[in-house]
Enzyme design. Sequence first.
Site, PDB file in Angstrom:
ATOM      1  N   TYR A 237       0.805  -1.244   0.000  1.00 25.30           N
ATOM      2  CA  TYR A 237       0.000   0.000   0.000  1.00 25.30           C
ATOM      3  C   TYR A 237       0.833   1.286   0.000  1.00 25.30           C
ATOM      4  CZ  TYR A 237      -0.319  -0.211   5.293  1.00 25.30           C
ATOM      5  OH  TYR A 237      -0.109  -0.266   6.632  1.00 25.30           O
ATOM      6  N   GLU A 238       0.172   2.358  -0.380  1.00 25.08           N
ATOM      7  CA  GLU A 238       0.804   3.673  -0.630  1.00 25.08           C
ATOM      8  C   GLU A 238       1.933   3.541  -1.652  1.00 25.08           C
ATOM      9  OE1 GLU A 238       0.916   6.502   2.509  1.00 25.08           O
ATOM     10  OE2 GLU A 238      -0.609   5.415   3.635  1.00 25.08           O
ATOM     11  N   GLY A 239       1.654   2.756  -2.673  1.00 25.99           N
ATOM     12  CA  GLY A 239       2.623   2.511  -3.743  1.00 25.99           C
ATOM     13  C   GLY A 239       3.376   1.224  -3.485  1.00 25.99           C
TER      14      GLY A 239
END
Lengths: 266, 380
Positions: free
Chosen positions: B362-364
């Site tokens: 998550y978050e890239g």
Amino acid sequence: MKAIVCVKQVPDTSGKVAVKADGTMDRASMATITNPDDMNAIEAALRLKDATGCEVTVVSMGPPPAEGMLRELLAMGADKAVLVSGREFGGSDTYATSQILAAAVKKIGVDDETVIFCGRQAIDGDTAQVGPQIAEKLHLPQVTYVSEIEATGKSLTVKRALEDGYMSIQVQMPCLLTCIKELNEPRYMSVGGIMDAYAKPYEVYDFNTLKDDPLIDLDTIGLKGSPTNVYKSFSPPVKGAGLMLEGSDKGTCDKLAALLDEKHLI
Amino acid sequence: MDFHLTKEQEMLRKLYREFAQNEVKPLAEEVDEEERFPVETVKKLGKLGMMGIYFPKEYGGAGADVLSYAMCVEEMAKVCGTTAVIISSHTSLCCAPIFENGTEEQKKKYLPKLCSGEWIGAFGLTEPNAGTDASGQQTTAVLDGDHYVLNGSKIFITNAGFADVFIIFAMTDKKAGNHGISAFIVERNFPGFSVGKHEKKMGIRGSSTCELIMEDCIVPKENLLGQLNKGFKIAMKTLDGGRIGIAAQALGLGEGAIDEAIAYTQERVQFGRRISQFQNTQFQLADMHTRMQAAQYLVYAAASKKQSGEPYSMDAAMAKLFAAEAASDVTRRAVQLFGGYGYTREYPVERMMRDAKITEIYEGTSEVQRMVISSHLGVK
């Protein structure tokens, strides 16, 4: 209303107690904490502040590194801190310590609506004498073992814990209370409080700051002014292997009771 | 160069540790087992200033810095990955974009309640068809008089089930692609807004991850965040900051697993010796600690650069990439050191291993971080 809290920085005795080769305690190697009962004292003062908006000043006698502890108390919400520090104060017993702290409290200022909070006792010295002695030297009423506080006008109604009960006492301000664990649950510092802690008023009182007070005399403070002196310190002997008693008859039980009695455990 | 924390940061670390030990650790197992969002912890965090650590006091923040915030996420993650990500998404993904892009009115309206923890924040960018390719947004926003009308959905939104304020991205000019996306501040009770399916996840199970649905959702015109059609830039800048939070979460998870492994291997006896006396244990722990220490320097450097206003996009990407992969590796090794017991839910290390995996996604994803880093290197 105004609160003054006397606090002490002590070695954290919940971990391992370090003992030097000569048998004395190795304080330098141990982590330090704010004396646990003093945390209840500061929380009591902060609750008084929450209720009345009063000013809270914390005062401690100790070496310069005690500043870290005082800043933490400012981060919890105390308004001012005073560190009482000087070579002349070193080696003080409870008489000399209370002499110095009483002078410091006077300098901070005791008026008709001042409450002085102390912890019941410090976990290093374990005497429980300094609080009552400060009260005596300031000629103030005292209540020890306080487990509940209620502010009612110019007096306080407090609960004083006894071994098998409690007394409810009404006490006029100014007065001194020594606090126990049952009184409250100390709060955490807050992030905002920590950011403000180094901007709050912080003063150091040394010998020169206090020397004009009649309580402060080189013969009444420090090692020289202490009526008692620690003659020898030693570690208690390490307990050997446990003693096992076998049997479930009355004789074995009597023997167990006798052994416990002999060690003053019952 | 100075590797020392300030006196305030040292004191903050002490606060975080005490709070984590006394308030967060005792709930961690239950929060995971029951997939329960720890509402009571969030209230306490808000009261102590931990839901708005690095925002100025005038907006209700605690007035500390970005590193102090990263340290908070790190310390919470040592004992509970769920609590860490709640703080991180709230702070980095909702408070930060409002603080950095909002008008004075928006900041005054939203930040004080977010920083006090009265309101919880969330960030809605991901859609079923727009994950790593965030530009493929299908949610639309159409101006209609004094309000925008939003239609579409978002998935995998952290904090969604309990959030009051959402940063939502939507297409305001479909033909313009990246340059046609705008950001909006959407309140939970706006007409046409609802929270959908709750995801059942492998880890961070107490964190509320849900779908968001917007059906003719009415958003007042003044809730446009930043300039019209400049939303993609806001999303990317917000994620740069969010990566510091997730890197700090990964860092804490790895460090927490090492703490557990050190304690366990010094107690567990096999072949008549504590297993910490076997050189394999010692070398494993030495490698694990070295990796997390390297991760810590990357995370702290990225946080310090953000604080000082320097470019930190690549630093945040490197910190997240390295810390997340280190956390996955270290927590997996911690389970191994615990042996069979490590595979049981009686001990916390299997939870840490499950929690660590998401930090690589998550978050890239880690692959996105590598894209960011290589593009900063000019490699095309």
